[in-house]
Enzyme design. Structure first.
Site, PDB file in Angstrom:
ATOM      1  N   LYS A  13      54.474  47.530   1.839  1.00 48.80           N
ATOM      2  CA  LYS A  13      54.472  46.102   2.175  1.00 48.80           C
ATOM      3  C   LYS A  13      54.270  45.237   0.928  1.00 48.80           C
ATOM      4  CE  LYS A  13      50.950  46.388   5.077  1.00 48.80           C
ATOM      5  NZ  LYS A  13      50.598  47.809   5.053  1.00 48.80           N
ATOM      6  N   ARG A  88      46.435  42.053  11.761  1.00 47.83           N
ATOM      7  CA  ARG A  88      46.210  43.490  11.948  1.00 47.83           C
ATOM      8  C   ARG A  88      45.652  43.780  13.333  1.00 47.83           C
ATOM      9  NH1 ARG A  88      45.660  44.814   6.144  1.00 47.83           N
ATOM     10  NH2 ARG A  88      45.373  47.028   5.821  1.00 47.83           N
ATOM     11  N   ARG A 127      48.622  56.276  -6.153  1.00 43.67           N
ATOM     12  CA  ARG A 127      49.000  54.955  -6.683  1.00 43.67           C
ATOM     13  C   ARG A 127      47.902  54.302  -7.529  1.00 43.67           C
ATOM     14  NH1 ARG A 127      49.525  51.078  -1.259  1.00 43.67           N
ATOM     15  NH2 ARG A 127      47.298  50.950  -0.846  1.00 43.67           N
ATOM     16  N   ARG A 161      42.413  51.660  -6.440  1.00 46.53           N
ATOM     17  CA  ARG A 161      41.593  51.126  -5.360  1.00 46.53           C
ATOM     18  C   ARG A 161      40.609  52.189  -4.885  1.00 46.53           C
ATOM     19  NH1 ARG A 161      45.616  48.304  -1.138  1.00 46.53           N
ATOM     20  NH2 ARG A 161      44.000  49.091   0.249  1.00 46.53           N
ATOM     21  N   ARG A 172      41.760  54.451   7.858  1.00 46.94           N
ATOM     22  CA  ARG A 172      42.727  53.343   7.783  1.00 46.94           C
ATOM     23  C   ARG A 172      43.903  53.583   8.730  1.00 46.94           C
ATOM     24  NH1 ARG A 172      43.673  53.067   1.469  1.00 46.94           N
ATOM     25  NH2 ARG A 172      45.041  51.307   1.938  1.00 46.94           N
TER      26      ARG A 172
HETATM   27  P1  AMP Z   1      45.192  46.410   2.372  1.00 48.10           P
HETATM   28  O1  AMP Z   1      45.190  46.051   0.916  1.00 48.10           O
HETATM   29  O2  AMP Z   1      46.113  45.553   3.189  1.00 48.10           O
HETATM   30  O3  AMP Z   1      45.406  47.887   2.608  1.00 48.10           O
HETATM   31  O4  AMP Z   1      43.718  46.077   2.910  1.00 48.10           O
HETATM   32  C1  AMP Z   1      42.586  46.740   2.384  1.00 48.10           C
HETATM   33  C2  AMP Z   1      41.419  46.615   3.353  1.00 48.10           C
HETATM   34  O5  AMP Z   1      41.077  45.236   3.528  1.00 48.10           O
HETATM   35  C3  AMP Z   1      41.673  47.132   4.774  1.00 48.10           C
HETATM   36  O6  AMP Z   1      41.491  48.532   4.895  1.00 48.10           O
HETATM   37  C4  AMP Z   1      40.654  46.328   5.573  1.00 48.10           C
HETATM   38  O7  AMP Z   1      39.350  46.847   5.396  1.00 48.10           O
HETATM   39  C5  AMP Z   1      40.695  44.972   4.878  1.00 48.10           C
HETATM   40  N1  AMP Z   1      41.708  44.066   5.477  1.00 48.10           N
HETATM   41  C6  AMP Z   1      42.832  43.569   4.873  1.00 48.10           C
HETATM   42  N2  AMP Z   1      43.500  42.769   5.711  1.00 48.10           N
HETATM   43  C7  AMP Z   1      42.810  42.754   6.867  1.00 48.10           C
HETATM   44  C8  AMP Z   1      43.000  42.127   8.130  1.00 48.10           C
HETATM   45  N3  AMP Z   1      44.067  41.335   8.371  1.00 48.10           N
HETATM   46  N4  AMP Z   1      42.080  42.353   9.094  1.00 48.10           N
HETATM   47  C9  AMP Z   1      40.997  43.127   8.884  1.00 48.10           C
HETATM   48  N5  AMP Z   1      40.752  43.759   7.728  1.00 48.10           N
HETATM   49  C10 AMP Z   1      41.645  43.576   6.719  1.00 48.10           C
END
Ligand code: AMP
Length: 216
Positions: A13, A88, A127, A161, A172
């Site tokens: 994404k 989400r 990554r 990360r 996740r």
């Molecule tokens: P991402 O970079 O999109 O994989 O997000 C990393 C982490 O941030 C996720 O595993 C969640 O803990 C938190 N997170 C990001 N976006 C959301 C969202 N829209 N709702 C809830 N938690 C989020």
């Protein structure tokens, strides 16, 4: 044009959002990036989110909705935005519908990036990004041209990360299946959902997305 990119962690994404941002002048709104910036700055939001993110769980809806509400009201979002990592949950999707209606904006497309779940852990665990410009790399699929040097800015510093590990990935993925996947029927019912093959090459996925946006 306002878009959502939907797919599990590691679907690509962020990569696709960056390509669209450069090409179309849309703003990439990555809630994961916003939360990581909040954690790094030590803000109240960052303090609340840190432990939850490290476990791979979802940050509460109220916090996420507030974050996006403020962000899409900024002038740079007027031309359009790409939501990457939001919504989400169904509660987030409903809140988004409401804020778009209130501000006279509309959702043009929701693009689902379909992927083979087995490949995701390999994608995630390998990554890393340039610590200076944020360009993404992968140990197996996308190494810098000169080992240890960022292709784009020449930096020699890279970061990974904390939540990109096989253990956290399980949580996740479980969160994705239980809370985010139900958004597919939600958006398909609204006639805005389209699918692309997230296992294709980066350029091919971009080509497929661009094709879907042409008719939007
Ligand atoms: P991402 O970079 O999109 O994989 O997000 C990393 C982490 O941030 C996720 O595993 C969640 O803990 C938190 N997170 C990001 N976006 C959301 C969202 N829209 N709702 C809830 N938690 C989020």
């Amino acid at each position: 044009m306002n878009l959502i990119l939907l797919g599990p962690p590691g679907a690509g994404k962020g990569t696709q959002a960056q390509l669209l941002q450069h090409e179309r002048g849309l703003v990439q709104l990555s809630t994961g990036d916003m939360l990581r910036a909040a954690v790094a700055s030590g803000s109240e939001l960052g303090k609340k989110a840190k432990g939850i993110m490290e476990k791979g769980e979802l940050v509460p809806d109220g916090l996420m909705v507030g974050l996006i509400r403020d962000r899409i009201a900024q002038p740079d979002c007027a031309k359009g935005f790409i939501l990457d990592g939001f919504p989400r949950t169904e509660a987030q999707a409903r809140a988004l519908d409401q804020m778009l209606a209130e501000t006279g904006k509309k959702l043009d497309r929701v693009i689902e990036m379909e992927v083979d779940e087995k490949a995701l852990t390999e994608r995630i665990v390998g990554r890393y990004t340039c610590a200076v410009c944020g360009t993404g790399y992968h140990e197996k699929f996308k190494r810098p041209k000169v080992e240890g040097v960022c292709d784009v800015c020449g930096s020699k510093q890279f970061v990974r990360r904390k939540d990109d590990n096989a253990e956290t990935m399980k949580t996740r993925m479980a969160a994705y299946r239980a809370q985010t996947e139900p958004l597919l029927p939600y958006y398909s019912g609204r006639g805005v959902l389209r699918k692309v093959d997230g296992m294709a090459s980066m350029d091919e996925v971009h080509r497929q997305i661009s094709g879907l946006l042409a008719g939007a």
